[in-house]
Design an enzyme around this catalytic site. Structure first.
Site, PDB file in Angstrom:
ATOM      1  N   HIS A 174     -68.111 -32.565  60.474  1.00 49.45           N
ATOM      2  CA  HIS A 174     -68.518 -32.911  61.838  1.00 49.45           C
ATOM      3  C   HIS A 174     -69.241 -34.254  61.853  1.00 49.45           C
ATOM      4  O   HIS A 174     -70.466 -34.323  61.985  1.00 49.45           O
ATOM      5  CB  HIS A 174     -69.391 -31.808  62.433  1.00 49.45           C
ATOM      6  CG  HIS A 174     -68.628 -30.571  62.762  1.00 49.45           C
ATOM      7  ND1 HIS A 174     -68.715 -29.418  62.000  1.00 49.45           N
ATOM      8  CD2 HIS A 174     -67.750 -30.293  63.759  1.00 49.45           C
ATOM      9  CE1 HIS A 174     -67.930 -28.487  62.519  1.00 49.45           C
ATOM     10  NE2 HIS A 174     -67.334 -28.988  63.585  1.00 49.45           N
ATOM     11  N   ASN A 175     -68.468 -35.319  61.709  1.00 50.08           N
ATOM     12  CA  ASN A 175     -69.010 -36.670  61.689  1.00 50.08           C
ATOM     13  C   ASN A 175     -68.181 -37.560  62.607  1.00 50.08           C
ATOM     14  O   ASN A 175     -67.281 -37.084  63.310  1.00 50.08           O
ATOM     15  CB  ASN A 175     -69.018 -37.208  60.248  1.00 50.08           C
ATOM     16  CG  ASN A 175     -67.659 -37.051  59.567  1.00 50.08           C
ATOM     17  OD1 ASN A 175     -66.619 -37.306  60.171  1.00 50.08           O
ATOM     18  ND2 ASN A 175     -67.670 -36.614  58.308  1.00 50.08           N
ATOM     19  N   HIS A 178     -64.339 -37.485  62.247  1.00 50.64           N
ATOM     20  CA  HIS A 178     -63.721 -36.350  62.940  1.00 50.64           C
ATOM     21  C   HIS A 178     -63.580 -36.666  64.429  1.00 50.64           C
ATOM     22  O   HIS A 178     -62.535 -36.389  65.033  1.00 50.64           O
ATOM     23  CB  HIS A 178     -64.571 -35.099  62.750  1.00 50.64           C
ATOM     24  CG  HIS A 178     -64.227 -33.972  63.682  1.00 50.64           C
ATOM     25  ND1 HIS A 178     -63.007 -33.316  63.667  1.00 50.64           N
ATOM     26  CD2 HIS A 178     -64.948 -33.394  64.693  1.00 50.64           C
ATOM     27  CE1 HIS A 178     -62.991 -32.378  64.612  1.00 50.64           C
ATOM     28  NE2 HIS A 178     -64.154 -32.413  65.257  1.00 50.64           N
ATOM     29  N   GLN A 375     -58.215 -21.247  55.332  1.00 47.30           N
ATOM     30  CA  GLN A 375     -57.233 -22.003  56.112  1.00 47.30           C
ATOM     31  C   GLN A 375     -56.093 -21.127  56.622  1.00 47.30           C
ATOM     32  O   GLN A 375     -55.641 -21.303  57.761  1.00 47.30           O
ATOM     33  CB  GLN A 375     -56.678 -23.164  55.286  1.00 47.30           C
ATOM     34  CG  GLN A 375     -57.684 -24.285  55.082  1.00 47.30           C
ATOM     35  CD  GLN A 375     -58.246 -24.802  56.386  1.00 47.30           C
ATOM     36  OE1 GLN A 375     -57.519 -25.215  57.284  1.00 47.30           O
ATOM     37  NE2 GLN A 375     -59.568 -24.764  56.523  1.00 47.30           N
TER      38      GLN A 375
END
Length: 450
Positions: A174-175, A178, A375
């Site tokens: 979450h940067n 992204h 995933q």
């Protein structure tokens, strides 16, 4: 000293505690007001006395609310504190410290920004870590939004710089990269033939802005973590869409601080703020079934009318949800990187929970939750159902067919890795790769797919 710092940070809102003092505090064992010392989290400059009265009385007095003009992230406030103490240069630094060769390569990449195999990691390197600002400025120019809304370029750069800065670069997933990746995906979806001709400039503006800011100031932990540690954001938003509400309110604060929309009529700027909130709040994964059911019903009844602003807004919500979780639909090399990054962020949360004797959250136990298992579950229960309906909506488009083909290939690949004898060695070592599935082609990888 450690206990006093924690007590001051949590229980004494009337005291003005320097940020550098808070940064030196350690976690208190009672978990109340946990400070993420190891990885700087999200700590808006909120008067805790206001928060206390909000919890007790159910609402904040309107006079007090007006005083809260902006929720500054801990990251930005800490930077300002260092600046005032002379620990960082006072001279502003250019966003683009690049030589001509890098600028040329970045510009070449932007000419292909509408292709699905766009490598956002490479683009971020070529822009010296400024992929979000560079991409947004480019897309605003492509759509003529600067001219249409008469935006001040200085204010636009100021706003975008604030947004990019408020993403935490230490978060594996979450940067700002992204955010840039989601924005690029959103651009691809806005260009879908079924949608493109119906969109107004305001729709495009909202879609791109929401994509860029949808995770701003994300602390790198999830909502259950904030709730069980009694973080003040969880109390502020009453344990409902905690992170998404914070992303939205932070965005509104930056819009107002930058003055980007100050030249627009007040009712128009307020409407933009509210619509941005509606879009960002739609990314709450706990509301997945709510949106999916509504979308499915619209498609079953064939009653979507994109000439209606409310229906276009709903599709923008769905498009943003798709863009936010589209990583499994990317080519394997990009998809794998994102998968490992998000799992690394999960594992960091699990390590923090283990360290302080908290119950380890689902998917956050590195010993029990492998990347392939996470995933395959994520694709099966979240991504596939959503993109199957998006596939129906686009009738389907060439891009949609490409994404579904890639999604199925990636799911099969993760499934094989999950049940392999030594999955960890295969998944984490880039040298240990499986052969491409038979029949793989450039079209399926999205090589030239717009």
């Amino acid at each position: 000293m450690i206990e006093r710092c924690a007590a001051v940070a949590v229980s004494s809102p009337e005291q003005d505690v320097p940020v550098h003092m808070l940064a030196d505090c350690k976690l208190n064992t009672d978990h109340a007001g946990v400070l993420l010392v190891e990885r700087r989290g999200s700590y808006p400059l909120i008067d805790l006395q206001i928060l206390k009265s909000n919890v007790q009385q159910g609402e904040v007095a309107s006079g007090t609310r007006r005083k809260v003009k902006r929720q500054l992230s801990f990251q930005r406030y800490c930077h300002a504190s260092r600046l005032l103490r002379g620990l960082v240069p006072r001279t502003p630094v250019s966003l683009h410290l690049l030589d001509d060769g890098y600028l040329g390569q970045a510009a070449h990449m932007l000419s292909k920004v509408a292709t699905w195999n766009f490598d956002i990691f490479l683009f971020d390197r070529l822009t010296n870590g400024n992929s979000l600002v560079t991409l947004m400025c480019h897309l605003f120019n492509v759509y003529g939004l600067i001219h249409h809304f008469q935006l001040d370029m200085v204010k636009l750069h100021r706003f975008l710089g604030m947004v990019q800065e408020d993403y935490h670069s230490q978060n594996p997933y979450h940067n700002a990269v992204h955010a840039a990746d989601v924005t690029q995906a959103m651009y691809c979806y806005l260009k879908e033939p079924k949608l493109a001709e119906q969109l107004s400039p305001l729709d495009v503006f909202l879609g791109l802005m929401a994509a860029a800011a949808h995770d701003v100031d994300h602390p790198g932990v999830n909502q259950p973590f904030l709730i069980k540690t009694r973080h003040h954001l969880a109390s502020l938003y009453q344990n409902t869409s905690v992170l998404e509400s914070h992303h939205w309110r932070s965005t509104v604060g930056m819009l107002r601080e930058s003055g980007l929309l100050s030249h627009l009529p007040a009712d128009m700027s307020q409407d933009i703020e509210q619509q941005l909130g509606s879009l960002i709040l739609a990314t709450d994964i706990s509301r997945q079934n709510e949106f999916l059911l509504t979308f499915r019903e619209h498609l079953d009844h064939r009653d979507l009318d994109l000439e209606l602003p409310s229906h276009r807004h709903f599709i923008l919500q769905i498009a943003l949800k798709c863009a936010d979780v589209c990583n499994p639909c990317r080519v394997w090399e990009l998809s794998r990187q994102w998968s490992e990054r998000v799992c690394e962020e999960f594992y960091r949360q699990g390590d923090l929970e283990r360290k302080f004797d908290l119950e380890i959250s689902p998917l956050c136990n590195q010993q029990a939750d492998s990347v392939p298992a996470i995933q395959t579950g994520f694709i099966s229960y979240i991504v596939e159902p959503l993109f199957e309906e998006w596939h129906r909506f686009t009738e389907p488009s060439l891009l949609s067919r490409t994404m579904m083909g890639q999604l199925h290939q990636n799911k099969a690949r993760w499934s094989r890795l999950r049940y392999a004898r030594t999955p960890s060695a295969t998944q984490m070592d880039p040298q240990v790769e499986e052969p491409e599935p038979a029949g793989s082609s450039g079209e399926e990888d999205g090589g030239d797919i717009p």
